[in-house]
Enzyme design. Sequence first.
Site, short mmCIF file in Angstrom:
data_model
loop_
_atom_site.label_atom_id
_atom_site.label_comp_id
_atom_site.label_asym_id
_atom_site.label_seq_id
_atom_site.Cartn_x
_atom_site.Cartn_y
_atom_site.Cartn_z
N SER A 441 -12.25 1.08 0.34
CA SER A 441 -11.91 0.32 1.55
C SER A 441 -13.10 -0.46 2.07
CB SER A 441 -11.42 1.22 2.68
OG SER A 441 -11.25 2.52 2.32
N HIS A 462 -6.44 -2.48 -3.23
CA HIS A 462 -6.63 -1.69 -2.01
C HIS A 462 -5.28 -1.32 -1.40
CE1 HIS A 462 -8.12 -1.59 2.42
NE2 HIS A 462 -8.20 -0.41 1.87
N GLU A 474 -3.65 -4.97 -1.01
CA GLU A 474 -4.62 -6.07 -0.97
C GLU A 474 -5.35 -6.08 -2.32
OE1 GLU A 474 -7.38 -7.27 2.82
OE2 GLU A 474 -7.32 -5.21 2.23
N ASN A 512 -8.74 -4.80 7.01
CA ASN A 512 -9.65 -4.00 7.84
C ASN A 512 -10.58 -4.87 8.65
OD1 ASN A 512 -8.54 -1.62 7.03
ND2 ASN A 512 -10.01 -1.23 5.40
P1 NAD Z 1 -10.02 12.07 -0.67
O1 NAD Z 1 -11.26 12.71 -0.27
O2 NAD Z 1 -8.72 12.57 -0.12
O3 NAD Z 1 -9.87 12.13 -2.26
C1 NAD Z 1 -10.88 11.85 -3.15
C2 NAD Z 1 -10.63 12.66 -4.42
O4 NAD Z 1 -11.52 12.22 -5.42
C3 NAD Z 1 -10.86 14.16 -4.22
O5 NAD Z 1 -9.72 14.88 -4.68
C4 NAD Z 1 -12.07 14.44 -5.10
O6 NAD Z 1 -12.06 15.74 -5.68
C5 NAD Z 1 -11.96 13.37 -6.15
N1 NAD Z 1 -13.22 13.06 -6.79
C6 NAD Z 1 -14.43 12.91 -6.22
N2 NAD Z 1 -15.36 12.65 -7.15
C7 NAD Z 1 -14.73 12.63 -8.35
C8 NAD Z 1 -15.13 12.43 -9.69
N3 NAD Z 1 -16.40 12.20 -9.98
N4 NAD Z 1 -14.19 12.47 -10.65
C9 NAD Z 1 -12.92 12.71 -10.35
N5 NAD Z 1 -12.46 12.94 -9.11
C10 NAD Z 1 -13.36 12.90 -8.11
O7 NAD Z 1 -10.20 10.53 -0.38
P2 NAD Z 1 -9.10 9.41 -0.15
O8 NAD Z 1 -8.82 9.29 1.29
O9 NAD Z 1 -7.99 9.62 -1.10
O10 NAD Z 1 -9.91 8.09 -0.55
C11 NAD Z 1 -10.20 7.77 -1.87
C12 NAD Z 1 -10.66 6.33 -1.96
O11 NAD Z 1 -9.65 5.48 -1.40
C13 NAD Z 1 -11.93 6.00 -1.21
O12 NAD Z 1 -12.64 5.03 -1.91
C14 NAD Z 1 -11.42 5.43 0.11
O13 NAD Z 1 -12.34 4.55 0.72
C15 NAD Z 1 -10.21 4.68 -0.37
N6 NAD Z 1 -9.19 4.44 0.64
C16 NAD Z 1 -8.86 5.39 1.54
C17 NAD Z 1 -7.88 5.13 2.48
C18 NAD Z 1 -7.47 6.18 3.49
O14 NAD Z 1 -6.77 5.84 4.43
N7 NAD Z 1 -7.85 7.43 3.30
C19 NAD Z 1 -7.22 3.89 2.48
C20 NAD Z 1 -7.55 2.94 1.53
C21 NAD Z 1 -8.55 3.23 0.61
#
Ligand code: NAD
Length: 731
Positions: A441, A462, A474, A512
């Site tokens: 994000s 995204h 996006e 965003n």
């Molecule tokens: P989260 O913490 O819920 O999930 C991340 C997952 O990635 C975890 O299960 C973790 O174990 C896994 N992980 C971490 N390192 C790893 C690796 N080396 N290999 C494999 N798996 C690994 O996070 P999230 O909220 O799902 O966000 C994930 C991504 O999406 C981020 O980049 C975030 O910025 C982006 N994002 C989040 C949102 C939101 O609203 N939460 C919205 C859009 C984008």
Amino acid sequence: MTDFTMKTDADGVAIITWDVKGKSMNVLSLEGWDDLDALVDQALADDAVKGVVITSGKDTFAGGMDLNIIAKMKASAGDNPAKGLFEGLMKSHGILRKIERAGMEPKTNKGGKPIAAALPGTALGIGLEIPLACHRIFAADNPKAKIGLPEIMVGIFPGMGGTTRLVRKMGAMAASPLLLQGKLNDPKRAMQAGVIDEVVAADELMSAAKAWVLSEPTIVKPWDEKGYKMPGGAPYHPAGFMTFVGASAMVNGNTMGVYPAAKALLSAVYEGALVPFDTALKIEARWFTNVLLNPSSEAMIRSLFINKEALEKGANRPDVADQTVKKVGVLGAGMMGAGIALVSAKAGIEVVLLDQKQDAADKGKSYTSDYYDKGISRKKATVEQKEAALSRITATTDYAALKGCDLIVEAVFEDLGIKATVTKAVEEIVGKDCIFASNTSTLPITELAKASARPDQFIGIHFFSPVDKMLLVEIIKGKATGDVAVAKALDFVRQIRKTPIVVNDERFFYANRCIIPYINEGIRMLREGVNPVLIENAAKLVGMPLGPLQLTDETSIDLGVKIAKATKAAMGADYPNDEVDEVLFWMADEGRLGRKANAGFFTYDDKGKRGDLWEGLAAKYPASDDQPDLIEVQRRLLFAQVLEAVRALEEGVLEDIREGDVGAILGWGFAPWSGGPFSWLDMLGTPYAAERCDALTASYGDRFATPDLLREMAAKGQTFYGRFGAQKNAA
Ligand code: NAD
């Protein structure tokens, strides 16, 4: 070429078949109207014809009306578009009324020929309004078919008799979810609701309709009989009174009074219920004309119907071969990864869902299982669908499973180092054609692409949270991103049935970037002593789904703190939001992290239900005696977002204002009645918008400074759709 054709069979039943050549679904055009009108005349005048069945040559009946009809009606009366529209609508009512009266004697209701509608599948909008004018509606038992009047969803209402007929057929109360929410039903549910009359096996559709036509049925509509009473009561009947009082409050409560179509619909229903049927049609036509001439309806139709569809069909897709995704690797099975795996599997794509620990990967997969369980309990999904989706997802920790993936979507922790490591690890396994997408994000795609050996195949996809509900995706082009990667991302988004926008890589991309200033402006006002109740209500009264403080609670205060710290580190001395951070950091210190902590700007009970604004706010930031006008608060909240959208266009982050408008409504719920930020500025007029910016800048500072582009357009008296719409073929 004609859209409708007619053949009379040996039994004397004239079959009128609607089949628009070259379209997968029938849509009604002005020429089509004329064809239907002429055929109905012919059938009614022909003594050999005993009755009529109107059906379709496709497996659906019709998807609605060609919106150019409206444009043509408007244009037909030159500088008096209202007259053109009203007359065009009354002509349409005339055709439908002719079907409904079918040659009956006006006074005695004697004579006339039965006319049935036979719907093989989906019947929407005018595709249901024509059947509603017929004497009996048959539908094939096709559970995938959708039947209803979805007009309200794009800012209009059913204005070809659908409103008046449905209310008279079912009563105002029963018709209200269909008219006011655009609720669609499958044929069986539509029959239970009383919208259609009979559901029969698909191969018996025509024979059932013909048999009914030949059975010498009674064809007078209840409302054409003496002594007709509206089901549930008209407005001055005690029961009807309750319905109408309640409906008015409900509509205004749900729409905050900003959607002209909902109000006009209610007026057409209320006023129409007090008068005879033909007068009610005239009232419906007047209100429909009123709505069609409202700039809000025009903008909503443009963004939510025409342009949304154009983007979904690939309006900005580079001209490269089909890039349909067959196997997607989703890295990280957290909140986002689990959702991305679900929507992919649901679309029939094979998914490898990878996390660091098998437990985490399995938990991510169980999200799909839970999703379907909920659907099954609500009868919206089947056990077979659940099993099919689950069978497509492999939950694993083994990178080797990614072999054969043609797309990777990375959703691991938001950390440049971790993302770089997984990018490298994946590229050792997958084929050289595989496209790598990050769901980041906040991190620049160009920066992340540096970890890739193939930066031209690296892109941002995204998603918004929750992935299964949010309609927008996006797509972000890094500096090196190539056309194939863009096409791949667009084809993937089409497969999972979401709406894409394609933007260039700048801080916070598009959505965003615009929503953060909205949140910040709300927080600034709180700090200044504006009553938070005023802030939140002002936002909702201008059509934002959530006030800025509630939105901060939903997305969490600690996320806000994290983003603020990272942005400050990147911007250094130019960072403009220290005042906002003062409030955010204080909230974080108080442990009020938002909904997830059951404590934020609002209070929450044990079950997480939101209560009032937290009292601690008033103690720290007491409301000043001198409160601003509602409109001033609304201007600050809207301009904070809209100016970012203009700057995004100016800087080339946005390449197409259609994407700016559609993306704003679907991405963060920007006042849908406005049609989006650019439509709103066009509604204000650029000279007035620039004037308001100058006034806001004088009062609140440079964050409201009029962008050069807006100033230039104001000086030239240009509109955004006038200047940027045409070149992109926007409507
Ligand atoms: P989260 O913490 O819920 O999930 C991340 C997952 O990635 C975890 O299960 C973790 O174990 C896994 N992980 C971490 N390192 C790893 C690796 N080396 N290999 C494999 N798996 C690994 O996070 P999230 O909220 O799902 O966000 C994930 C991504 O999406 C981020 O980049 C975030 O910025 C982006 N994002 C989040 C949102 C939101 O609203 N939460 C919205 C859009 C984008």
